[in-house]
Scaffold this active site. Structure first.
Site, PDB file in Angstrom:
ATOM      1  N   GLN A 294       0.826  -1.207   0.000  1.00 29.47           N
ATOM      2  CA  GLN A 294       0.000   0.000   0.000  1.00 29.47           C
ATOM      3  C   GLN A 294       0.861   1.257   0.000  1.00 29.47           C
ATOM      4  OE1 GLN A 294      -3.239  -2.043   2.903  1.00 29.47           O
ATOM      5  NE2 GLN A 294      -3.702   0.114   2.526  1.00 29.47           N
TER       6      GLN A 294
ATOM      7  N   ARG B 105      -9.675  -0.562   7.280  1.00 29.94           N
ATOM      8  CA  ARG B 105     -10.604   0.341   6.623  1.00 29.94           C
ATOM      9  C   ARG B 105     -10.958   1.549   7.494  1.00 29.94           C
ATOM     10  NH1 ARG B 105     -14.518  -1.368   1.863  1.00 29.94           N
ATOM     11  NH2 ARG B 105     -14.905   0.708   1.114  1.00 29.94           N
ATOM     12  N   CYS B 106      -9.925   2.144   8.089  1.00 30.19           N
ATOM     13  CA  CYS B 106     -10.152   3.390   8.813  1.00 30.19           C
ATOM     14  C   CYS B 106      -8.834   4.105   8.926  1.00 30.19           C
ATOM     15  CB  CYS B 106     -10.730   3.138  10.204  1.00 30.19           C
ATOM     16  SG  CYS B 106      -9.621   2.319  11.343  1.00 30.19           S
TER      17      CYS B 106
ATOM     18  N   GLU C 186     -13.250   5.145   4.003  1.00 29.85           N
ATOM     19  CA  GLU C 186     -13.284   4.444   5.276  1.00 29.85           C
ATOM     20  C   GLU C 186     -14.410   4.896   6.193  1.00 29.85           C
ATOM     21  OE1 GLU C 186      -8.527   3.613   5.166  1.00 29.85           O
ATOM     22  OE2 GLU C 186      -9.223   5.431   6.102  1.00 29.85           O
TER      23      GLU C 186
END
Lengths: 804, 284
Positions: free
Chosen positions: A235, A382-383, A758
């Site tokens: 990522q 996902r945050c 997110e």
């Protein structure tokens, strides 16, 4: 020349910001023609596989590789002893700790990497793993962080128990750090003297991002030109390049890191894993490419858990419900190594956003990190960094306070929201919220779902239940969240010393098309679609004529990658700024071509026009051509720009969610009747992509709230190592989501965008959880822990005496 | 998730299958749809040096309904079950149950024979076959024989089938009366937390006969004669259902796993069974 098409048509032709342009990526993804790490096949490539520990805590007495090496096709079996001369048997973590690459004397979690087998064929590698003989001596296992902090058992024998860690003093040999924010004394004073105080303890269970594509890498060391190429599920490819250079001693210009198509990240692919290091070392040792790709069980057991926070809260208020103070303490289970993926100065991420969307005058947060015999990780699933934990905490505390006050939880939120005129708002724990209009969003959602009507229906249901007419309860889940995304700024945020800026480089080709490269990397977000839209609007060329490239460090400008919803807030801003540099030069070219002064032309959709004479113009296509074929006095040829953007602040997207759920108290089965999600992510670039992100984030929120966990038994065995037991929802389990929006632009972002990928996860988890808990509120429930799977819901009903 | 090396065979007749089983003994297994065996091999929990594929053998699949008897070849898939009009008419419980097995992709491959022969307590067909009082047809070196489904299961993955035998078909009399297959599971693709197969026939407003079996609540499927008997002669009212549930609960023996503790499973089993009986009765 008279223009044949209208201005409206010219705007539409750009496919710029605000249009639901179809995703350009999907042509290949929907045809199975993506190019993922496991699709990469290089000539002579070898395959690696790990011998992993079956024990959660054991001494490694000996490793015998003879039988494995005797298997035809096996090229090498690496152990810590082989990596030690290279000083690669341990590696630094993003959190300032270090982590074993291969077991060095002991193992600290089940599934830990012990030896790396390299063979000519993936099947032979798997067979050879079985032939490596490891002699273990089992040690006492610690899976409970509270017991770990009291145990004489030393997990990390490599650390001096008296020496401070990366974040200050350690209280115990299994303690990692204490992190404190806010005013504890003042907070306690307020709480001790408050009219109303609500307390709650809650465990946010360990879970896992579980992207469809697991982690992997292909390393290729070219010994002739000294160049190392690494393809991987990264990522943050540039950070990987820098880390690889620092660890290996290979100069950074000789390392090329490529993130090809990535099948979902959700934080799982931010960290550096032993598999990456081992594939690189194996390629250096063998001189040929080496591939490593983990399987699903390895992914769930060993790479990147999320959450695992034991949170204890106190919240105080006046009798009327105005919140006066908030106290939060977290015992954070970080597993065997502190490998949390957070900016360096934030050992608990942005957990200090835990005052949420509310105007709370004074607050305190303390976090203690603890070692246990579990896998390392601590990623932001996902945050943005630990925001899901923070929002879950405050949204549960609000519900508990509403119970204490005997007040409606929607009204309690309304009277405590930060008001529109208070922005920019500095929260008690330090963050400066850029913009918001919470009341408008809240009222819009409550009206849309007929909130008052739902409460009437719920009350009737309770009566019917008590009369024995139904066995189903109704829960109304509320949540209001504020995200904090888009890290930098550089002055606050770095990863291993790399400031968290991001970048965009644009080249306009002579015929009026363009390529733009960014320091981020899409894992499904659709950057190639949406960044082209930002540029189309900024530079006046159609998005269809703009190629977006990311992920190859040899071509893309340096950037910090994609996670924490930072791509649009940071790289999207860099794109807009680079686009404006293009436009500035284009203005000078246009003025020259139109034989007027620079200030006498103005930008209009796809062209520069002479002010007051709209029939006199040069299109951006014409300008691009002129940039390459005209000698313009005082201007260099060409039309290129680069921008490195250091954001002045984070952005603060927010949203209001309502979930209506029916719960069968006998089976514990919840049915989601309705889910209404209003998101405000500032300026909206592509409504269709936003909606897709919201559906995805809500579905992962549903997963976490209703069943998804990484569970361990007392021996440290992972109980949820396959998708049979680890809950990954399918279309069948997912409700129909209703989406809505308001638009409150970020005042400091070039295009006002805030990020959205997110938010639905952050706001969704407490909403689903609150729905379950709200159903039981009339029967005395205050708090029950997630995940709310069937048996735990049943247990709640049972504990409340609802089974007769 | 990579299996150990194995030899793959694809014989074209049953004699060839049995010869291979005789030659390799415990080192050989037959494979039908593979949806239980292949994952076990990939996890290296099952080592099968000699894998014998039944796909190429003719006559092992297909559904026949004749003279009140239903016969289903071992290689018939769950998808075939769902899409057979004659079966849906003669034994609708088969379709209702098959639709609750896994997901469409699995049902295209997963077979009735594999489902019943593997002895996995989580599989749905064994309990259903016991409810229907089916016979399992086996072929081996000593010829053919039939075993009652209710006598077939000894323990988890342990059955009456000898190592050199192959299960070739199941057959049962077309059921009469109302039916229901009720299953609670955590998600699509999951095994049952509790599942119940119920057939009830009605005469003069009372239960004439009832057959009840449950799945994944013991190390074998549980057909409870006393549970069925508790309904006979009753009007399927609250007391009768309670008696049937009580009888079943004394026959099951669930264990704790990720689906929940024993107390929950017993409670859920009672609820699932109660609902299955109510639905079957409503159709009787």
């Amino acid at each position: 020349m008279k223009d044949e098409i209208t201005r409206e048509e010219r705007v539409a032709g750009l496919k710029g910001m605000g249009c639901s342009r179809k995703r350009v990526e999907d042509a290949r993804f929907t045809q199975g023609k993506g190019n993922y790490v496991d699709d990469i096949k290089l000539p002579g490539m070898l395959h690696g596989d790990f011998v992993r520990s079956p024990y959660a805590h054991a001494r490694v007495k000996s490793i015998n590789i003879d039988a494995a090496m005797a298997l035809p096709g096996v090229v090498a079996v690496l152990t810590a002893k082989d990596l030690e001369p290279l000083n690669l048997h341990w590696m630094p973590t993003l959190a300032g700790d270090k982590q074993m690459v291969l077991a060095d004397g002991k193992v600290l979690f089940q599934g830990q990497e012990v030896a790396f087998v390299v063979a000519s064929d993936r099947y032979i590698a798997a067979d050879a793993v079985e032939l490596v003989e490891v002699d273990y001596e089992e040690l006492e296992v610690l899976v409970d962080p509270f017991k770990s902090l009291e145990s004489d058992v030393v997990l990390r024998e490599d650390l001096d128990p008296k020496a401070p860690g990366a974040h200050g003093p350690r209280k115990h040999h299994n303690h990692i750090f204490t992190w404190e924010v806010g005013e504890e004394v003042a907070t306690n004073q307020v709480i001790d003297n408050a009219e109303v105080v609500a307390e709650s303890e809650m465990y946010y269970h360990r879970t896992h991002p579980c992207p469809l594509e697991t982690c992997g890498s292909v390393a290729s060391m070219d010994k002739v030109n000294g160049k190392l190429t690494v393809y991987g599920t990264f990522q943050a490819p540039h950070v990987v390049r820098t880390v690889a250079s620092l660890l290996s001693g290979i100069e950074e210009h000789n390392i090329r890191v490529v993130s090809p198509d990535i099948g979902g990240g959700f934080g799982n692919k931010v960290g550096v894993y032993p598999g990456y290091i081992c594939s690189i070392v194996a390629s250096i040792v063998t001189g040929v490419p080496v591939k490593w790709v983990e399987d699903r069980m390895e992914n769930l057991m060993s790479t990147a858990f999320a959450r695992d926070y034991w949170m204890k809260g106190k919240i105080s208020a006046t009798k009327e419900g105005k919140i006066t103070g908030l106290h939060c303490h977290v015992t954070a289970d970080h597993g065997a190594f502190d490998a949390c993926a957070d900016p360096t100065k934030f050992p608990a991420g942005f957990m200090n956003i835990c005052t949420g969307s509310y105007d709370i005058p004074v607050a305190y947060l303390g976090v203690d990190g603890v070692y246990t015999n579990k896998a390392p990780g601590g990623v932001s699933y996902r945050c943005s960094f630990r925001v899901t934990e923070a929002v879950y905490f405050i949204e549960r505390m609000i519900e508990v306070l509403a119970i204490e006050l005997n007040m409606d939880a929607a009204e309690l939120r309304r009277i405590n929201f930060i008001r529109k005129e208070q922005f920019p708002y500095t929260a008690a724990l330090g963050w400066e919220y850029d913009s918001g209009d919470y009341h408008t969003a809240w009222d819009k959602v409550l009206k849309a779902v007929d909130y008052d009507g739902l409460r009437v229906e719920q009350a009737e249901r309770v009566q019917a239940f008590k009369r024995g007419e139904t066995r189903k309860l109704m829960g109304i889940g509320l949540s209001f969240f504020t995200e904090i995304v888009g890290a930098g700024p550089v002055k606050n945020c770095d990863i291993l010393g790399m400031g968290m800026f991001d970048s965009c480089e644009i080249r306009i080709h002579p015929t009026g098309s363009a390529v733009a490269r960014l320091g981020t990397i899409s894992q499904g977000q659709g950057h190639a679609t949406t960044f082209a839209q930002i540029l189309a609007t900024e530079i006046g060329l159609s998005a269809e004529s703009i190629t977006i490239e990311e992920g190859d460090t040899d071509t893309a400008p340096y950037g910090l990658g994609t996670y924490g919803s930072r791509s649009t807030p940071v790289a999207g801003a860099a794109a807009a700024m680079a686009g404006r540099k293009i436009r500035a030069k284009a203005q000078m070219i246009a003025a020259y071509l139109l034989e007027v002064h620079d200030n006498d032309v103005e930008f209009d959709v796809d062209r520069f026009v002479v002010k007051g004479a709209p029939e006199r113009f040069k299109t951006m296509k014409e300008i691009a051509y002129a940039a390459y074929n005209q000698a313009i006095p005082g201007l260099e040829p060409g039309l290129e720009a680069v921008s490195y953007y250091d954001p002045p602040n984070m952005t603060y997207p927010f949203g209001a969610y309502v979930c209506v759920m029916d719960i069968d108290v006998d089976t514990g089965v919840p049915e989601i009747r309705r889910f209404y999600a209003l998101d405000d992510c500032g300026t909206r670039i592509n409504p269709m992509v936003i909606e897709g992100q919201i559906h995805g984030g809500l579905t992962e929120a549903l997963a976490v709230a209703l069943g998804q966990e990484i569970a361990y038994d007392d021996m440290g065995n992972v109980k949820t190592g396959t998708l049979m037991d680890f809950f990954l929802p399918t279309a069948w389990e997912v409700p129909n989501y209703e989406t809505d929006f308001t638009v409150t632009p970020s005042p400091h972002h070039p295009i006002g965008a805030k990020g959205v990928g997110e938010s639905p996860h952050v706001g969704g988890v407490p909403c689903f959880s609150n729905a379950v808990q709200d159903a039981f509120r009339p029967f005395g429930n205050r708090h029950t822990n997630m995940p709310h799977d069937h048996w735990r819901i049943w247990q709640t009903a049972n504990d409340l005496g609802l089974h007769g | 998730m990579i299996p150990a090396a194995f030899e793959y065979y694809r014989p074209t007749d049953m004699e060839g299958v049995i010869a291979l089983l005789q030659e390799h003994g415990d080192d050989a297994r037959v494979i039908a749809g593979g949806h239980s065996l292949i994952p076990m091999m990939k996890l290296r929990m099952a080592e099968v040096p000699h894998l014998i594929d039944l796909q190429a053998i003719e006559g092992l699949s297909g559904i026949t309904v004749a003279d009140g008897t239903i016969s289903i070849g071992a290689m018939t898939t769950q998808h075939d079950i769902i899409n057979s009009a004659s079966l849906a008419a003669a034994a609708p419980i088969m379709k209702e149950a098959a639709l609750q097995i896994a997901d469409p992709q699995v049902r295209y491959m997963g077979t009735v024979g594999g489902n019943v022969a593997n002895g996995d307590p989580g599989n749905d067909m064994p309990g259903l076959m016991q409810c229907l009082n089916a016979k399992f047809h086996l072929t081996g070196p000593d010829g053919d024989r039939a075993v009652d489904a209710r006598d077939f299961y000894e323990a988890a993955y342990m059955t009456e089938r000898e190592g050199e035998e192959v299960l070739t078909a199941v057959s049962f009399a077309a059921p009469v009366g109302g039916y229901a297959y009720e299953k609670q599971k955590r998600k699509i693709g999951d095994y049952a937390t509790a599942a119940a197969a119920v057939q009830i026939s009605k005469a003069d407003g009372k239960v004439a006969a009832a057959s009840i079996a449950m799945t994944n609540l013991s190390d074998t499927p549980v057909w409870s004669q006393t549970a069925g008997a508790a309904l006979v002669g009753a009007d399927c009212g609250e007391a009768a259902v309670k008696a049937a549930v009580t009888a079943m609960l004394s026959d099951i023996d669930p264990t704790e796993d990720n689906r929940g503790p024993v107390a929950f499973k017993r409670h859920a089993a009672g609820i699932v069974l109660g609902r299955a009986i109510a639905r079957a009765w409503s159709r009787a």
